[in-house]
Design an enzyme around this catalytic site. Structure first.
Site, short mmCIF file in Angstrom:
data_model
loop_
_atom_site.label_atom_id
_atom_site.label_comp_id
_atom_site.label_asym_id
_atom_site.label_seq_id
_atom_site.Cartn_x
_atom_site.Cartn_y
_atom_site.Cartn_z
N ASP A 140 -11.60 -21.45 -2.52
CA ASP A 140 -11.73 -20.84 -1.18
C ASP A 140 -13.06 -20.11 -1.03
O ASP A 140 -13.82 -19.96 -1.99
CB ASP A 140 -10.53 -19.90 -0.90
CG ASP A 140 -10.20 -18.96 -2.07
OD1 ASP A 140 -11.01 -18.88 -3.02
OD2 ASP A 140 -9.16 -18.31 -2.03
N ASN A 163 -0.14 -9.88 -2.18
CA ASN A 163 0.83 -10.22 -1.14
C ASN A 163 1.43 -11.62 -1.37
O ASN A 163 2.10 -12.16 -0.50
CB ASN A 163 0.20 -10.13 0.26
CG ASN A 163 -0.91 -11.16 0.47
OD1 ASN A 163 -1.18 -11.98 -0.40
ND2 ASN A 163 -1.56 -11.10 1.61
N HIS A 207 -0.27 -14.44 -1.99
CA HIS A 207 -1.05 -15.62 -1.57
C HIS A 207 -1.55 -16.41 -2.77
O HIS A 207 -1.68 -15.88 -3.88
CB HIS A 207 -2.20 -15.23 -0.61
CG HIS A 207 -3.33 -14.48 -1.20
ND1 HIS A 207 -4.17 -13.66 -0.46
CD2 HIS A 207 -3.83 -14.40 -2.47
CE1 HIS A 207 -5.08 -13.14 -1.22
NE2 HIS A 207 -4.91 -13.57 -2.45
N GLU A 258 -2.22 -17.25 2.99
CA GLU A 258 -1.55 -15.97 3.18
C GLU A 258 -0.07 -16.18 3.49
O GLU A 258 0.35 -17.29 3.88
CB GLU A 258 -2.22 -15.23 4.34
CG GLU A 258 -3.69 -14.87 4.08
CD GLU A 258 -3.86 -13.63 3.22
OE1 GLU A 258 -3.22 -13.55 2.14
OE2 GLU A 258 -4.63 -12.74 3.60
P1 PGA Z 1 -7.32 -10.89 -8.22
O1 PGA Z 1 -7.06 -11.81 -6.97
O2 PGA Z 1 -7.42 -11.78 -9.39
O3 PGA Z 1 -8.61 -10.18 -7.90
O4 PGA Z 1 -6.16 -9.95 -8.32
C1 PGA Z 1 -6.05 -12.76 -7.03
C2 PGA Z 1 -5.94 -13.43 -5.69
O5 PGA Z 1 -6.12 -12.76 -4.67
O6 PGA Z 1 -5.63 -14.64 -5.68
#
Ligand code: PGA
Length: 247
Positions: A67, A134, A136, A141
């Site tokens: 992404d 959350n 995702h 999302e």
């Molecule tokens: P993080 O992000 O590894 O910084 O916790 C994970 C994500 O948002 O997929």
């Protein structure tokens, strides 16, 4: 599903490298989707160290970044392109490197091209993923359709609040381009990583909650070839009945 619970972040990262190396050596893996975020940072550092020692070879691998923020200049320090280039893509001998370009004003054709590229290459052989707080995956999302494709998404406030801390310049982007849940789920194998207490509720829900659009990661429970590598802190809320199955 294979689940590995490691003592801490360091050991989680080593385990992920070990598993990844084994997959690279024993399976026909060409197209791999790579994540950004804090979770895979040490994993990447360890992979780069192995590569420098001549112990791992990426020359048959095409890397696909999952992404990117939108709009976002490719060379901005806040871009995921910058992150993946500096943490991994530019430091090893990947055959090909692909990513979504957050500075293409025609985001519809940008997403279509990436979707078609993945298809033309024969789909993903593997996707490595983190879990958002959350739930995702990529930037899919909560509320994302389970058959969603590469597209522009509006980020949720939960994600924006977390991103603000990591973001260096100006106002944080409210939008992103991401592989869809469809592209991710169709990967032949998945490696899911989660570290720390902040992920413990999502790990619990992933393992034992309803499979729902409200928790995009939950759909991966249906994946036929997924390994989950987490540390003890991320595992603290796993219910006993599930823990007994893991041990
Ligand atoms: P993080 O992000 O590894 O910084 O916790 C994970 C994500 O948002 O997929």
């Amino acid at each position: 599903m294979k689940i590995f619970i490691e003592k801490n972040y360091e050991l989680l990262s080593s385990k992920a490298v070990l598993r990844f190396k084994k997959i690279l050596e024993s399976k026909k893996v060409k197209n791999i989707a790579f994540p950004t975020g804090n979770t895979p940072k040490l994993f990447y550092r360890k992979l780069v160290e192995l590569y420098k020692k001549g112990k791992i070879d990426f020359s048959k691998i095409s890397g696909f970044l999952i992404d990117e923020y939108y709009p976002m200049k490719k060379d901005s320090k806040d871009s995921f392109n910058y992150y993946i280039s500096n943490n991994f893509f530019a430091l090893v001998n990947l055959k090909e490197k692909y990513s979504l370009n957050g500075s293409n004003l025609d985001f519809i054709s940008e997403c279509r091209s990436y979707k078609e590229l993945i298809e033309k290459k024969g789909g993903l052989d593997m996707a490595i993923l983190g879990i958002g707080e959350n739930g995702h995956i990529g930037f899919n999302e909560p509320g994302s359709e389970l058959n969603s494709r590469v597209r522009l998404v509006e980020l949720k406030n939960t994600t924006l609040d977390l991103n603000r801390a990591k973001y260096e310049a100006g106002p944080i982007p409210r939008y992103a381009l991401t592989m869809g849940i469809y592209e991710i789920f169709r990967a032949k194998r998945i490696m899911l990583l989660a570290s720390g207490k902040s992920k413990s509720e999502r790990v619990r829900d992933f393992l034992n909650g309803p499979i729902s659009r409200d928790l995009p990661v939950s759909v991966l429970r249906l994946h036929p070839d997924i390994e989950v590598i987490i540390d003890k802190e991320a595992a603290v809320l796993i219910e006993d009945k599930i823990m007994n199955l893991i041990n």
